[in-house]
Design a protein around this motif. Structure first.
Motif, PDB file in Angstrom:
ATOM      1  N   LEU A 158      10.423   0.448   4.199  1.00  0.00           N
ATOM      2  CA  LEU A 158      10.713   1.841   4.499  1.00  0.00           C
ATOM      3  C   LEU A 158      10.997   2.600   3.211  1.00  0.00           C
ATOM      4  N   GLU A 159      10.342   3.734   3.058  1.00  0.00           N
ATOM      5  CA  GLU A 159      10.628   4.640   1.956  1.00  0.00           C
ATOM      6  C   GLU A 159      11.257   5.908   2.514  1.00  0.00           C
ATOM      7  N   LEU A 160      12.297   6.390   1.830  1.00  0.00           N
ATOM      8  CA  LEU A 160      12.990   7.609   2.213  1.00  0.00           C
ATOM      9  C   LEU A 160      13.017   8.578   1.040  1.00  0.00           C
ATOM     10  N   TRP A 161      12.912   9.860   1.351  1.00  0.00           N
ATOM     11  CA  TRP A 161      13.077  10.919   0.367  1.00  0.00           C
ATOM     12  C   TRP A 161      14.149  11.857   0.911  1.00  0.00           C
ATOM     13  N   SER A 162      15.300  11.901   0.250  1.00  0.00           N
ATOM     14  CA  SER A 162      16.383  12.718   0.775  1.00  0.00           C
ATOM     15  C   SER A 162      17.424  12.928  -0.303  1.00  0.00           C
ATOM     16  N   ASN A 163      18.558  13.526   0.092  1.00  0.00           N
ATOM     17  CA  ASN A 163      19.690  13.679  -0.811  1.00  0.00           C
ATOM     18  C   ASN A 163      20.934  13.136  -0.126  1.00  0.00           C
ATOM     19  N   SER A 164      21.791  12.548  -0.907  1.00  0.00           N
ATOM     20  CA  SER A 164      22.958  11.887  -0.349  1.00  0.00           C
ATOM     21  C   SER A 164      24.044  11.839  -1.407  1.00  0.00           C
ATOM     22  N   GLN A 165      25.278  11.882  -0.977  1.00  0.00           N
ATOM     23  CA  GLN A 165      26.389  11.687  -1.885  1.00  0.00           C
ATOM     24  C   GLN A 165      26.739  10.209  -2.025  1.00  0.00           C
ATOM     25  N   ILE A 166      26.264   9.394  -1.108  1.00  0.00           N
ATOM     26  CA  ILE A 166      26.413   7.939  -1.211  1.00  0.00           C
ATOM     27  C   ILE A 166      25.063   7.327  -0.847  1.00  0.00           C
ATOM     28  N   PRO A 167      24.111   7.281  -1.773  1.00  0.00           N
ATOM     29  CA  PRO A 167      22.765   6.794  -1.440  1.00  0.00           C
ATOM     30  C   PRO A 167      22.750   5.384  -0.870  1.00  0.00           C
ATOM     31  N   ILE A 197      36.594  21.709  10.903  1.00  0.00           N
ATOM     32  CA  ILE A 197      35.762  22.598  10.111  1.00  0.00           C
ATOM     33  C   ILE A 197      34.486  21.876   9.688  1.00  0.00           C
ATOM     34  N   SER A 198      33.347  22.511   9.967  1.00  0.00           N
ATOM     35  CA  SER A 198      32.067  21.967   9.509  1.00  0.00           C
ATOM     36  C   SER A 198      31.903  22.212   8.015  1.00  0.00           C
ATOM     37  N   HIS A 199      31.245  21.283   7.330  1.00  0.00           N
ATOM     38  CA  HIS A 199      30.997  21.436   5.893  1.00  0.00           C
ATOM     39  C   HIS A 199      29.991  22.556   5.616  1.00  0.00           C
ATOM     40  N   ALA A 200      29.024  22.724   6.509  1.00  0.00           N
ATOM     41  CA  ALA A 200      28.070  23.836   6.463  1.00  0.00           C
ATOM     42  C   ALA A 200      27.379  24.012   5.113  1.00  0.00           C
ATOM     43  N   PRO A 201      26.751  22.973   4.554  1.00  0.00           N
ATOM     44  CA  PRO A 201      25.966  23.180   3.328  1.00  0.00           C
ATOM     45  C   PRO A 201      24.782  24.101   3.610  1.00  0.00           C
ATOM     46  N   LEU A 202      24.319  24.792   2.568  1.00  0.00           N
ATOM     47  CA  LEU A 202      23.240  25.753   2.745  1.00  0.00           C
ATOM     48  C   LEU A 202      21.977  25.079   3.286  1.00  0.00           C
ATOM     49  N   GLU A 203      21.634  23.919   2.760  1.00  0.00           N
ATOM     50  CA  GLU A 203      20.445  23.186   3.213  1.00  0.00           C
ATOM     51  C   GLU A 203      20.836  22.244   4.345  1.00  0.00           C
ATOM     52  N   PRO A 204      20.287  22.432   5.547  1.00  0.00           N
ATOM     53  CA  PRO A 204      20.605  21.500   6.639  1.00  0.00           C
ATOM     54  C   PRO A 204      20.161  20.078   6.296  1.00  0.00           C
ATOM     55  N   GLN A 205      20.701  19.131   7.025  1.00  0.00           N
ATOM     56  CA  GLN A 205      20.357  17.723   6.773  1.00  0.00           C
ATOM     57  C   GLN A 205      18.866  17.503   7.004  1.00  0.00           C
ATOM     58  N   ASN A 206      18.281  16.686   6.146  1.00  0.00           N
ATOM     59  CA  ASN A 206      16.854  16.396   6.268  1.00  0.00           C
ATOM     60  C   ASN A 206      16.526  15.101   5.556  1.00  0.00           C
ATOM     61  N   CYS A 207      15.449  14.495   5.959  1.00  0.00           N
ATOM     62  CA  CYS A 207      14.996  13.261   5.321  1.00  0.00           C
ATOM     63  C   CYS A 207      13.526  13.052   5.664  1.00  0.00           C
ATOM     64  N   THR A 208      12.741  12.717   4.653  1.00  0.00           N
ATOM     65  CA  THR A 208      11.344  12.336   4.864  1.00  0.00           C
ATOM     66  C   THR A 208      11.250  10.814   4.777  1.00  0.00           C
ATOM     67  N   ALA A 209      10.509  10.220   5.686  1.00  0.00           N
ATOM     68  CA  ALA A 209      10.454   8.761   5.765  1.00  0.00           C
ATOM     69  C   ALA A 209       9.024   8.289   6.002  1.00  0.00           C
ATOM     70  N   HIS A 210       8.715   7.120   5.452  1.00  0.00           N
ATOM     71  CA  HIS A 210       7.413   6.494   5.662  1.00  0.00           C
ATOM     72  C   HIS A 210       7.618   4.993   5.776  1.00  0.00           C
ATOM     73  N   PHE A 211       7.299   4.446   6.927  1.00  0.00           N
ATOM     74  CA  PHE A 211       7.369   2.999   7.149  1.00  0.00           C
ATOM     75  C   PHE A 211       5.972   2.416   6.987  1.00  0.00           C
ATOM     76  N   HIS A 212       5.831   1.504   6.038  1.00  0.00           N
ATOM     77  CA  HIS A 212       4.516   0.892   5.803  1.00  0.00           C
ATOM     78  C   HIS A 212       4.706  -0.474   5.163  1.00  0.00           C
ATOM     79  N   ASP A 213       3.812  -1.386   5.497  1.00  0.00           N
ATOM     80  CA  ASP A 213       3.818  -2.733   4.930  1.00  0.00           C
ATOM     81  C   ASP A 213       5.167  -3.429   5.102  1.00  0.00           C
TER      82      ASP A 213
END
Length: 377
Positions: free
Chosen positions: A228-237, A209-225
């Motif tokens: 790495l910076e990430l903007w996302s949601n996680s149950q285990i960051p 059975i898939s967990h099927a959360p309303l919001e699909p998985q996603n992550c914004t990322a920026h690699f610089h200097d």
């Protein structure tokens, strides 16, 4: 407030024990002392509004899917139909010519050696497509022509029919674990027909059975200097940071994860493959990027709740009362998995599960794999 063990320091009162039935003035501030870990402030008798509730009620963009950065591009990530499938052939030269596409490249990974996935494997092989807008990236993805090396996780051994056949054979063997054995079930089943009772059997199965959360998985990322910076949601960051660091060949100290609100998790965001994917893509292209899975991605590449097979036999006496119960259970997993995300061990005696299972004089339950076993203890 109920407790028999919390030390309580109340404004204007002596330190004491907070017990059932104690009454405190409305809005009083208390400090709870958990074995020396003091400083946790609560308000008693005063309603509090969740800080983000007005934003949620008015549809403000506070979820991971809403994240934006200056100069941000948008990405999709195509993975194979089988876990850890590697790309064999592709038409990326054509994909790169499509409207809005800025980058398109293959991600290869070392062979996955274990037969069982212990923990979160992180970045899988696949194809990344990056464009000015997400719909451009996804349209380009629809034009992909890819063949896959499906590896050892494909083939005739991995079908629903084979799983069911294996389960039926497995429960006839010595059980891996006996979770309950009260009375004499075998004798009860043998005696019931002689005394006007009867024995009833039933076999049941449920799928992955898939967990099927309303919001699909996603992550914004920026690699610089070099970081790495990430903007996302996680149950285990912490796991998201570790996996993204590994995918980018970085130390975890050089990865920052900005936690955003998630549109449901239900256990799916315990695994953080989307953080690893976004981080890897960001490092390759050198500009901010938002990776957004489709609903099809989410259903096809979940770490599914394990399916299982129940082989149940019940015995009722001549009055129709259930007097014997046998439950043989086979599921997917690994016995005594050190990476299991749920507690192990039997439930506390006297709990509701224990009371319900104790309602029958003859009961036997066994388990033929590790995953999911805690529900039966």
């Amino acid at each position: 407030m109920k407790s028999a063990s919390l030390k309580l320091a109340v404004t204007g009162a002596a330190v004491g024990i907070c017990c059932e039935g104690d009454v405190y003035p409305e809005g009083v501030i208390v400090t709870l002392d958990f074995g020396g870990l003091s400083g946790f402030i609560v308000l008693i008798g005063k309603p509090l509004v969740a800080k983000e509730l007005p934003l949620l009620m008015t549809g403000k963009p506070i979820f991971g899917i809403d994240q934006k950065l200056p100069g941000m591009l948008h990405a999709v990530y195509e993975k194979g139909p089988v876990f850890w499938a590697q790309v064999k052939t592709h038409n990326l030269d054509d994909i790169k010519k499509m409207p809005g596409v800025k980058h398109a490249f293959v991600v290869t990974r070392p062979a996955f050696e274990p037969n069982i996935i212990n923990g979160d494997p992180g970045l899988e092989p696949g194809i990344a497509i990056v464009a000015d807008y997400w719909f451009q990236a996804n349209n380009a993805r629809k034009a992909l022509k890819v063949t896959w090396d499906e590896g050892k996780f494909s083939g005739p051994a991995h079908t629903s029919t084979v799983y069911a056949t294996n389960a039926a054979a497995m429960v006839k063997e010595e059980p891996h674990d006996v979770t309950r054995n009260d009375g004499d079930v075998a004798k009860a089943f043998a005696d019931l027909p002689k005394n006007g009772g009867k024995v009833i059997t039933g076999n049941y199965a449920y799928p992955m059975i898939s967990h099927a959360p309303l919001e699909p998985q996603n992550c914004t990322a920026h690699f610089h200097d070099g970081k790495l910076e990430l903007w996302s949601n996680s149950q285990i960051p912490g796991s998201g940071v570790t996996l993204a660091a590994a995918a980018c060949d970085l130390q975890p100290a050089n990865v920052t994860l900005h936690m955003l609100r998630g549109g449901g998790g239900f256990g799916r965001r315990l695994t953080n493959d989307y953080c690893a994917e976004a981080g890897h893509i960001a490092k390759q292209i050198g500009v901010p990027v938002k990776l957004l899975w489709t609903r099809e991605d989410d259903m096809s590449h979940d770490y599914y709740r394990p399916g299982g097979f129940q082989f149940i036999t019940g015995g009722v006496d001549k009055s129709g009362k259930l007097v014997a119960w046998q439950n043989k259970f086979a599921t997917f997993g690994q016995k005594n998995d050190p990476n299991a995300l749920y507690p192990t061990g039997k439930v506390t005696p006297g709990g509701i599960s224990d009371r319900l299972l104790s309602g029958y004089p003859n009961m036997f339950g066994d388990l033929s794999a590790g995953s999911g076993e805690n529900a039966f203890k």
